[in-house]
Every structure is written in C-alpha cells, then in structure tokens.
Design a protein around this motif. Structure first.
Motif, PDB file in Angstrom:
ATOM      1  N   ASN A  21       2.286   6.659  -6.820  1.00 20.64           N
ATOM      2  CA  ASN A  21       1.323   7.680  -7.213  1.00 20.64           C
ATOM      3  C   ASN A  21       1.941   9.074  -7.065  1.00 20.64           C
TER       4      ASN A  21
ATOM      5  N   ARG B 191      -3.917   5.312   4.460  1.00 29.01           N
ATOM      6  CA  ARG B 191      -4.933   4.364   4.018  1.00 29.01           C
ATOM      7  C   ARG B 191      -5.221   4.483   2.538  1.00 29.01           C
ATOM      8  N   ILE B 192      -5.496   3.363   1.955  1.00 25.14           N
ATOM      9  CA  ILE B 192      -5.701   3.322   0.505  1.00 25.14           C
ATOM     10  C   ILE B 192      -6.872   4.211   0.100  1.00 25.14           C
ATOM     11  N   SER B 193      -7.835   4.317   0.967  1.00 24.51           N
ATOM     12  CA  SER B 193      -9.030   5.084   0.627  1.00 24.51           C
ATOM     13  C   SER B 193      -8.724   6.544   0.321  1.00 24.51           C
TER      14      SER B 193
ATOM     15  N   PHE C  83      -6.913  -3.445   3.160  1.00 23.49           N
ATOM     16  CA  PHE C  83      -6.629  -2.033   2.886  1.00 23.49           C
ATOM     17  C   PHE C  83      -6.665  -1.178   4.155  1.00 23.49           C
ATOM     18  N   GLY C  84      -7.090  -1.769   5.261  1.00 24.80           N
ATOM     19  CA  GLY C  84      -7.250  -0.983   6.480  1.00 24.80           C
ATOM     20  C   GLY C  84      -8.412  -0.019   6.358  1.00 24.80           C
TER      21      GLY C  84
ATOM     22  N   MET D 213       0.835  -1.206   0.000  1.00 23.20           N
ATOM     23  CA  MET D 213       0.000   0.000   0.000  1.00 23.20           C
ATOM     24  C   MET D 213       0.870   1.258   0.000  1.00 23.20           C
TER      25      MET D 213
ATOM     26  N   MET E  85       1.188   4.282  -2.871  1.00 20.51           N
ATOM     27  CA  MET E  85       1.084   5.719  -2.609  1.00 20.51           C
ATOM     28  C   MET E  85       2.342   6.444  -3.076  1.00 20.51           C
TER      29      MET E  85
ATOM     30  N   LEU F 217      -6.387   7.508  -1.553  1.00 27.12           N
ATOM     31  CA  LEU F 217      -5.822   7.623  -2.906  1.00 27.12           C
ATOM     32  C   LEU F 217      -6.859   8.195  -3.868  1.00 27.12           C
TER      33      LEU F 217
END
Lengths: 172, 539
Positions: A113, B16-18, A144-145, A106, A110, B20
């Motif tokens: 990105n 957290r991925i959310s 994904f937490g 993860m 990021m 993104l």
C-alpha cells in the motif's frame, strides 16, 4: 552472448532504496520504477537519480527481498510473448506465499500500500481474503489482530440488524 | 539513529490492518462472499461501516440460504414468508444506501434458483435499479430453475440502457425489445447469454447497440433464427454453443481472433473468409463439408490453432497451412472419416482421436503427438501404416488405446513389416479404461517392436497404476559375448541384443517398487520381474 549481456547489465542504472530499519538495497531502475512511490519521488527530479537514496518509511528490510523478487518476476511475465502459462504464474505466486505467516502477510499488504503498486496489493489482499474465507468472526479478529471494541449490547444490536448473515454460523 | 527511532514508533502504530485505508479493506472484502462481507461489521467499530462501501456485491445462494427454499415457499409457510420479506427489505436497504450516498458499485452479481414468484422478482428488479443508479460496470444475473420449469426472468429494460455497463452476463432471462428507442450499451465489452430467450429483432438491436463489444458468448439461447455480426471492429472472441434455433449465421468481423461454434443447425455454408485475423478456430458438430474446410483454411493467413470434432459430413479432410501450429481432430462415433491429408510445415502439436484411417502427413516441426484410437478392433497393418507416418517427425508420442491387444503385433508380421516408430524416444501409453488381465511384459515387448531403441516407456492403466521403463543400450549388439548374427542384416539392430540396463518403476495403488536390471539375459529378467509383480497384485 554472455559477455554482451553482462556488460549491458552493468550499464543498468541502480537506485538505492532505504528500508524503514535503515538497511540499503541497490535495485535496478526498471524494478524500482514498478513502485509508484519511488517513481513519484523522482518526478521532476531526474538528475538526482544517481546519488539519491529513497527512504521507504513503511517497508521493513525483512520483506524487501521478497517484494523485489515479485516485481522482477511479474514484470518479466508481463513482457514475455507468448504470455507464460497460467500454471507458471500460479506456481510462482504459491511459492511466494509459502511460509509467510499471517502477520508477515499483513505487513506486506501495508508495504504494498505504501509503495503504491496495484499488482502486488491485489495479489496480497486476495491472499489475505483466502486465509479468512469461511472463518468465524473470532478467527478473523485474531487473524488481523483486531481488538473488539464493542460492548456486548452494541455487538448484539449490529448482529440483529443483519440477522440473516449470522444465521447458522459455526462458532469455531 | 534519530531516524531509526522515529520509524520504529511509526511501525508500532501501523501494526494493525484496521489502520489501512478503507479501499484496501474493501479490496480484501471484495474477495469474500457477501454473507462474510456483512459479518465483518461486528469485527470492531472501525469495521462497522467499512463493508457499506464494498464495491463488489454478490447475492448468491449462501445469502438466501433457508429463506428461498423452493419447496418451502410453494407451501407458503408464513414463518418463512415473514423472514424472507425481512431479508428482502434488509438487502434492498443496503442497495438503496449505495445509491443515496453515491457509492459506486463495480460488480453486481445475483446467482440463485428462481421461480415465478412476484415478491422475489420485484426484489430482484429493485436491486438492479439501484445497481445501475450506482454506475455499475459489471452485472451478472444467473438464474437457474427447478427442473421442468419454463419460466424465465424478464430483464428490466433499464439494463439495456446502462451506459456504465462493461460486462453483462445473463442466464435464465427473457430479453424483450425496448418499447422506446434503440438500446444503447455504449461501454459494453463483454456479453454472455446463457439459456436466454431473445427474438430476432432484439438480438439485432443488442449486437448493433454495443459498438465496443469485444467478447460474445451465446450458450443455449433460443428465440432467434438469425445471427449477423458485422461492423464490430473490436470483436475479438466469439463462442456459440448449442444455439439450436439459429438457422442463419453470418460473421463478418475482421478482428475476431478466436471463434468457437458447437452444435448448430445452420444448414447453409457459413462464410468465415472475412475473418482474416482468426488465430483460433474450433468447430464441433458443425455440418461442414470437405471443400468448405479446405477452402477456408487456405483463406486464413494467421490461423494457429484448429480444432475439428464430430463434424459428420466430412470424409476426406485436407488441411494445408503454413501458419498452423496446433491441430486437434476428433472423429467420434457418428462420423465416417476416411482420409486425412495434412500439409503443415510449422505444426508443433497434433492430437487425433478416432478410428485408424488413411493418413498422409507433412509436418516436419511436429514435437508433440497425441493419438487416441477409439475402436476396439484395429486392423493391424492399417494401424502400423498409420503410426509409421510419425516416424520421422517426433521423439515424443502419447498413445491412448482401448485394449492391450492393439499393441501386440503377431510374430509373423514383425518379420515382414518394419518398426513404425523407430525414432521415437519417449512413449506414453495409456489405456482408456482399466485393463484387468494383461501382461506388462508382453506389452513392453510389443512396444519395443514399435519403437526399438526407445529410451523411456510409460504405461498408465486407468488412473492409479503406472509403470515406467528407462532403457540404456550398448553400441555393439552382443549376445552372450558374441556379436549376434541376426542383427547383421537388419537396418535397425535388435533391441534385445543391444539393451544394456533398465530402470523399472512400478506404481500400483499403494505399492511402489524400483529396480535396476542389467547384465546378460536382461529381457528374461524383465519378464520375471513383471510376473512377480503381477502375482503380488493379482488379488
């Protein structure tokens, strides 16, 4: 041959990148330029290259060596003629992902990105997708937490909207 | 210090991925099945809407699961009908949402068993309309049918005018001629048709309406007798597989690099001489003749890979090319090939499957050879002569044979003939089908006659059993301390007097043993070891 290649490697320009936790990385210019974020830092500012330190706010130094290794290998794969056999690329990619925890993956997504590199991002997102394939909603949340911020009623409503997709699902 | 502190908090927030951006979340989703994509809606509030913009939509069997069971809807079970219609409405609603909100679709796939069912085809049509309305760049419609069904899905004409379309893959479709003007697929790069019915006029229009086409694949297509490809400057790769109805084939595409033709009923001689840039050519079950092949190869200046299999009209195959690097020849049962004349100074890899025939070979760059003899009864002298062709060229040889007797040359012949593979250093022997009773030692003995002073022999029997022998040799042949008299007159010294040591590894199902043997009477030790091994594994 050996002496000429070592003298040419000393001529390769290095760019200093600074990871989020302050650690510096000296990187050959072509490798650094694989990252759009670094590239755009120098646009219209070419003279600054030598002494500028590029801050990478969102990339932890923990992941920098692996990420740089990815760029080095993949840019070499791209340049090679004939192109490397698929197994070789696959073997590198598999080794790259080996021992990477879900959390590390993860963080690297990021980072990719932030660095704005399509190739690495594509590769990592596919790896993430493979890890959650055929897994239950609960597993994906944990992976994904993601915190479930729905009330039970809300969740039931969404499930009912696309009832077919939740049919006969294994809950494990 | 200040800066460090600030980035720390930044990290915590981003943990957290959310967090993104949506395109990345969609990117993750695009690798999942559509059912899983929809399931993501219940993850959290953030995810509730993400999937509605996923650029890849794949409706496959998993989506329709129970709702489309063919036998069920033949029975017109009301309950199933109702649930099925609800599913159709739900999916059409999702697609309508894409169109209404101008969300672009990158790839739309529909892959499932279909039957002649009005409600269903109307649903499929709607989905396609919406996908095209969203400027889709890739459409895959793969329909399979229950055995014996002759029905095909009638492709809506709108697909043939989709300007944004770059990839079109159809299976089990009817492609009819547009009623209005000529079709225009101005962005299409890749066209794959499998089990598709198209008539002659339509195929002409189709190919002519795709000026940017790069890749063509026609597989089991029907309805057209004539295929003419010309003026397509970007066409790079062509695959034609079992299109039995094609009677006339004309390929005049200068930039084609790769061409595969499998099973065609074309009776005329296909002219490929215009395809000057061909680097890869595969012909399988094609009615080509000796002269045609020989001439064609001379006219292809950059051909690197050539594969000829099961071309039954061939008798004497003559291949002469300076650029060819890889050659794959397969004779197969219906053929009666007599002779191979290969003159290819830059050939690196040669693979041959078939009977033992007369061979003349000039290929000094050869480094990889794979021979696979199909016939059970091999005439020993002919066979040795065939193998002797490779003696100068390669150090590595892969050999596949039907039965162990093929490598056991009788004692009397060993005296009169010379070893055919004396420069081979690594030999991989493989039995096509598992041999139940044979002696490993006898085979190794036979192989050592074929390739004396060989370094490594690997024997594979079936898929699980492997035997490996790695030999080292002495410079001076001795026999119990004395120089062996038999070696003096021979150009190549007897292996059994030169052998110094051998590392053996036997691997059979779950048993593995490794042995190192050396010293006097080494061959007797090998034989004894093989016998013990065979006894252990005999039951």
């Amino acid at each position: 041959m050996a002496s000429s290649s070592s003298s040419s490697s000393t001529q390769v320009k290095k760019i200093t990148l600074k990871a989020a936790d302050g650690k510096h990385f000296e990187v050959e210019e072509p490798v650094a330029m694989e990252m759009e974020t670094v590239k755009s830092f120098f646009v219209g500012n070419e003279d600054a290259m030598k002494d500028m330190v590029v801050p990478l706010l969102n990339v932890s130094s923990e992941h920098m060596p692996a990420i740089l290794d990815f760029y080095r290998n993949h840019s070499e794969f791209r340049k090679r003629t004939p192109p490397p056999p698929a197994e070789e690329v696959k073997a590198f990619n598999e080794a790259f992902l080996e021992n990477k925890s879900d959390e590390q993956l993860m963080e690297m997504i990021m980072a990719a990105n932030f660095l704005n590199t399509k190739e690495l991002l594509n590769f990592l997102t596919e790896a993430a997708a493979n890890r959650i394939k055929n897994k239950s909603v609960e597993y994906v949340r944990a992976f994904f937490g993601i915190e479930n911020d729905f009330t039970p009623e809300e969740e039931a409503r969404i499930r009912a909207e696309n009832e077919w997709a939740f049919d006969g699902l294994d809950e494990d | 210090m200040m800066e460090n502190k600030r980035t720390k908090t930044f990290f915590e927030e981003m943990d957290r991925i959310s967090e993104l951006p949506e395109p990345i979340l969609n990117h993750v989703l695009s690798f999942l099945s559509f059912k899983e994509v929809v399931q993501s809606s219940v993850l959290s509030k953030r995810w509730e809407k993400v999937w509605l913009t996923c650029p890849v939509l794949e409706f496959d069997e998993k989506v329709f699961n129970k709702y489309l069971d063919w036998y069920e809807y033949r029975k017109l079970n009301k309950h199933v009908q109702r649930r099925r219609n609800a599913l159709f409405n739900c999916l059409t609603g999702i697609m309508r949402n894409y169109r209404d909100n101008v969300i672009s679709i990158k790839k739309f796939t529909m892959s499932l068993f279909l039957s002649d069912d009005r409600a269903f085809t109307s649903f499929v049509n709607h989905c396609i309309y919406y996908a095209i309305g969203c400027n889709v760049s890739e459409i895959k419609l793969l329909f399979r049918f229950v055995c014996g069904e002759t029905y095909k899905y009638n492709l809506p004409q709108i697909v043939l005018f989709a300007k944004s379309l770059e990839v079109l893959e159809l299976q089990g479709c009817n492609v009819g001629l547009p009623t209005s003007d000529h079709l225009k697929l101005s962005s299409l790069r890749k066209l794959c048709l499998s089990n598709v019915r198209v008539d002659d006029r339509m195929i002409e229009n189709l190919v002519g309406g795709c000026p940017l086409i790069e890749y063509l694949n026609f597989n089991l297509c029907e309805g057209f007798k004539c295929l003419e490809l010309f003026g397509l400057t970007r066409l790079y790769e062509i695959k034609l597989f079992k299109n039995y109805e094609i009677e006339w084939l004309d390929i005049k595409a200068l930039n084609v690099r790769s061409l595969e033709i499998t099973r065609t009923n074309v009776s005329h001689e296909i002219d490929l001489s215009f395809c000057k840039n061909l680097t890869r050519l595969m012909l399988c079950y094609a009615p080509i003749t000796d002269e045609w092949l020989c001439d064609l190869i001379l006219q292809l200046p950059v051909l690197k890979f050539l594969s000829i299999s099961c071309c039954y009209k061939l008798k004497t195959i003559e291949i002469s090319s300076c650029c060819l690097e890889e050659l794959d020849l397969c004779e197969y049962i219906d053929c009666n090939w007599i002779e191979l004349k290969i003159d290819t100074p830059n050939l690196r890899s040669l693979s041959y499957r078939g009977t033992v025939l007369v061979l003349s070979l000039n290929a000094s760059a050869l480094s990889k050879i794979n021979l696979h003899f199909l016939s059970r009864n091999v005439e020993t002298q002919k066979y040795i002569k065939f193998l002797a062709n490779f003696h100068h060229f390669s150090q590595v040889l892969d050999l596949e044979i039907v039965k162990s007797e093929n490598v056991m040359v009788p004692r009397e012949l060993r005296q009169t003939l010379s070893s055919p593979l004396s420069s081979v250093k690594l030999l991989n022997l493989r039995f096509r089908t598992r041999q139940n009773c044979y002696s490993i030692a006898k085979i190794v003995d036979g192989l050592l006659w074929f390739a004396p002073h060989i370094k490594t022999i690997l024997i594979k029997n079936g898929s699980v059993n492997e035997y490996s022998f790695k030999f080292t040799y002495k410079k001076q042949p001795t026999y119990e301390g004395e120089t062996a008299s038999c070696c003096k007159s021979l150009p190549i010294k007897c292996w059994n007097h030169c052998m110094e040591a051998v590392n053996v590894e036997f691997n059979e199902v779950s048993n593995i043993i490794r042995y190192s043997l050396s010293g006097a009477r080494i061959w007797e030790k090998i034989v004894a070891l093989c016998k013990v091994w065979e006894l252990i594994n005999s039951d």
